[in-house]
Write a protein that holds these residues in place. Structure first.
Motif, short mmCIF file in Angstrom:
data_model
loop_
_atom_site.label_atom_id
_atom_site.label_comp_id
_atom_site.label_asym_id
_atom_site.label_seq_id
_atom_site.Cartn_x
_atom_site.Cartn_y
_atom_site.Cartn_z
N HIS A 13 0.85 -1.19 0.00
CA HIS A 13 0.00 0.00 0.00
C HIS A 13 0.89 1.25 0.00
CE1 HIS A 13 -2.16 3.09 2.69
NE2 HIS A 13 -2.59 3.27 1.46
N GLN A 29 -0.60 -0.76 -4.26
CA GLN A 29 -2.00 -0.75 -3.86
C GLN A 29 -2.39 0.66 -3.40
OE1 GLN A 29 -3.61 -2.48 0.01
NE2 GLN A 29 -4.09 -4.14 -1.43
N ARG A 31 -5.47 2.90 -1.67
CA ARG A 31 -6.70 2.78 -0.88
C ARG A 31 -7.37 4.14 -0.81
NH1 ARG A 31 -3.79 -0.31 4.19
NH2 ARG A 31 -3.16 -2.18 3.05
N ILE A 82 -10.27 -0.22 -3.16
CA ILE A 82 -8.84 -0.51 -3.09
C ILE A 82 -8.44 -1.01 -4.48
CG2 ILE A 82 -7.05 -1.97 -2.07
CD1 ILE A 82 -8.80 -2.08 0.47
N GLU A 84 -5.25 -2.01 -7.26
CA GLU A 84 -3.85 -2.32 -7.49
C GLU A 84 -3.50 -2.06 -8.95
OE1 GLU A 84 -3.29 -5.66 -4.01
OE2 GLU A 84 -2.61 -6.11 -6.04
#
Length: 510
Positions: A13, A29, A31, A82, A84
RNA sequence: UCCGGCGUAGCUCAAUGGCAGAGCAAACGGCUGUUAACCGUUAGGUUACUGGUUCGAGUCCAGUCGCCGGAGCCA
């Protein structure tokens, strides 16, 4: 992550702001929330927002799993997600990055977000302030504000100042009582704080150099772009600082803070359309200084100039008209739609600056300016007065030279060791500061003259009874400062945009 | 408290005292390296509220409420 097989447990993340060349080719990632979704059949550009910045992920149907693609198609603005993707350089925008979409987890799909991409009016936006905050412009302003918080904390810490927290419930006013919010304190009446200064003056006895920073409450019925009923003020107080130390500290603090913003918030300034070059001059000290007596002449010149321009008069005729007391002018300083005709009189010794006067002063300079040595009569009881070498009160030479009809009744010509800092580009008064009165007798006289309750001030007078020292301090309004840094005059930022949930006249929701 | 402006669709705004309109958003369909994307179709209304003038009021008048800006005061 079980719903979407393409999500990878291994992808780290990252905050959008932190994405850089080092991430190129890596799977990361994000968020956050969906800020926009242009595109359509076969390809969508997902604008991802996580509070630190914005980045787009390019999702293509043929490269995505059916589950992922269905999710991408279905989500609306402000869905929480979320995502990616593989970091790569933006093909068009130099120095920017984008993501090759690789997977999505939808936390909540939203389809009816109230704030659309179309423009909205103030009333609507204020009713939805809790959502308006999410916008690119609003969040950029709040990031600048947070950076100012950090800069101020660093500046004070590095100079050996201690932060103290002064009370918000206060038993009485240090100035007028008409602008205080009353609170029932289990049967007693107390007031919400307008200033921590008196407490700071006690705190320096313990810590030497302090500042407090907290909410300040003014019940004034002001409805302008410069006023909040609840605003944040930083107040500094330093033992053994004289008037010049105080001014130098203030200009260094502003210069430091503006430098920090230029250095760390270039993306935010760009988002706001704020020209950094307009801020650059404020990184250089010293700032110009002007005595109140000199400002009188400057303001009257500006009033004459208004008459010359609006009436087509010669300077001589304009002067004559101004001093006749019969002059009027059309004022559209703050409202382009509604010009108003107002009386225009000479600015006299003892008058206080109005907003147009501050504008006339600040227009002379490209950086903040200090106006100092105001008449004693128009300032608070705690201001130290200017003295002659023998300790007697000094009469300002400008005052002595003025004809009587250029002085308001009851003016002594005495002045105080206080200065206001007026911001450039019409920012208005940002700082008020002064040397504090440390002569016990004069302080008592002032308290009496201002008809303040002596009982309440006994504790304060103890600071002068036990280990009295020369000291100096000031207060700076956070919101006015940030409104100037973030907005200026070409791309103005309203004071209501500078705090998450502004409290204004008849406006305290949400 | 005072002065000025405004209040019409979810949003932003039109409409000489004479049939209530457009763009965006929404729903459906089309299109595609998009930057407030674009194109088509559909649906969407107690014109802030109360009273008055008028054959007829979104429009004129009075009052009330709300919003915006300004003055005073202030950071």
């Amino acid at each position: 992550m079980s719903e979407t097989q393409t999500m990878s447990e291994a992808a780290p993340h990252v905050r959008i702001r932190a994405i850089g060349p080092g991430h190129l080719g890596q799977r990361v990632q994000i968020r956050g929330w969906l800020a926009n979704k242009p595109g359509g059949k076969g390809r969508y550009f997902l604008w991802l927002r996580d509070g630190s910045g914005i980045i787009q992920a390019v999702a293509e149907q043929e490269k995505s799993s059916p589950e992922d693609w269905e999710a991408v198609e279905s989500i609306g603005l402000e869905s929480s997600i979320i995502v990616e993707g593989i970091v790569k350089a933006h093909p068009r925008n130099e120095g920017e990055f984008e993501l090759d979409f690789a997977g999505i987890k939808v936390l909540q799909a939203v389809s009816d977000y109230p704030i659309t991409k179309k423009e909205h009016g103030t009333e609507f936006l204020m009713k939805h302030r809790h959502l308006w905050l999410r916008g690119r412009r609003q969040s950029a302003i709040l990031r600048i504000r947070a950076e100012v918080h950090k800069a101020w904390a660093d500046f004070f810490y590095d100079r050996g100042f201690f932060r103290v927290d002064t009370p918000i419930f206060t038993p009485n006013a240090c100035e007028g009582t008409t602008t205080l919010f009353e609170v029932d304190y289990h049967g007693d009446t107390v007031y919400l704080s307008q200033s921590g200064q008196l407490y700071n003056e006690a705190d320096i006895g313990a810590l030497g150099q302090v500042y407090c920073f907290g909410p300040t409450f003014r019940a004034e019925k002001s409805k302008t772009r410069r006023h909040l009923l609840e605003f944040w003020m930083l107040e500094m107080e330093a033992a053994f600082y004289d008037f010049d130390d105080n001014i130098r500290f203030q200009e260094e603090m502003i210069a430091f803070t503006v430098s920090r913003i230029l250095e760390r918030c270039s993306a935010e300034l760009k988002e706001l359309g704020r020209d950094p070059e307009k801020l650059r001059p404020a990184t250089q000290t010293p700032y110009p200084r002007l005595r109140y007596g000199d400002a009188i002449e400057l303001i009257n010149k500006s009033r004459v100039a208004i008459l010359m321009e609006q009436r087509g008069l010669s300077e001589e005729k304009a002067l004559e008209l101004l001093y006749s007391g019969k002059a009027t002018f059309s004022d559209d300083t703050y409202d382009d739609d509604a010009e108003k005709t107002r009386k225009l009189e000479p600015f006299r010794w003892g008058d206080d600056f109005g907003a147009p006067d501050e504008a006339a002063i600040s227009a002379q300079y490209d950086r903040p300016v200090f106006v100092s040595n105001f008449p004693t009569e128009i300032k608070g009881f705690y201001f130290k007065q200017d003295e002659e070498a023998d300790g007697s009160l000094r009469v300002d030479p400008v005052f002595a030279a003025l004809p009587d009809d250029m002085k308001l009744p009851g003016m002594s010509g005495h002045t105080v060791q206080g200065a206001d800092c007026i911001g450039p580009e019409g920012a208005g008064e940002m700082i008020g500061g002064s040397q504090r009165e440390d002569n016990f007798e004069r302080l008592m006289e002032n308290i009496e003259h201002h008809q303040l309750p002596l009982d309440f001030f006994q504790w304060y007078l103890d600071t002068r009874r036990y280990g009295n020292v020369p000291h100096s301090g000031f207060g700076i309004g956070m919101e006015r400062f940030v409104a100037w840094v973030a907005g200026g005059s070409d791309t103005p930022v309203h004071i209501r945009e500078v705090i998450t949930f502004p409290r204004m006249l008849h406006q305290f929701e949400p």
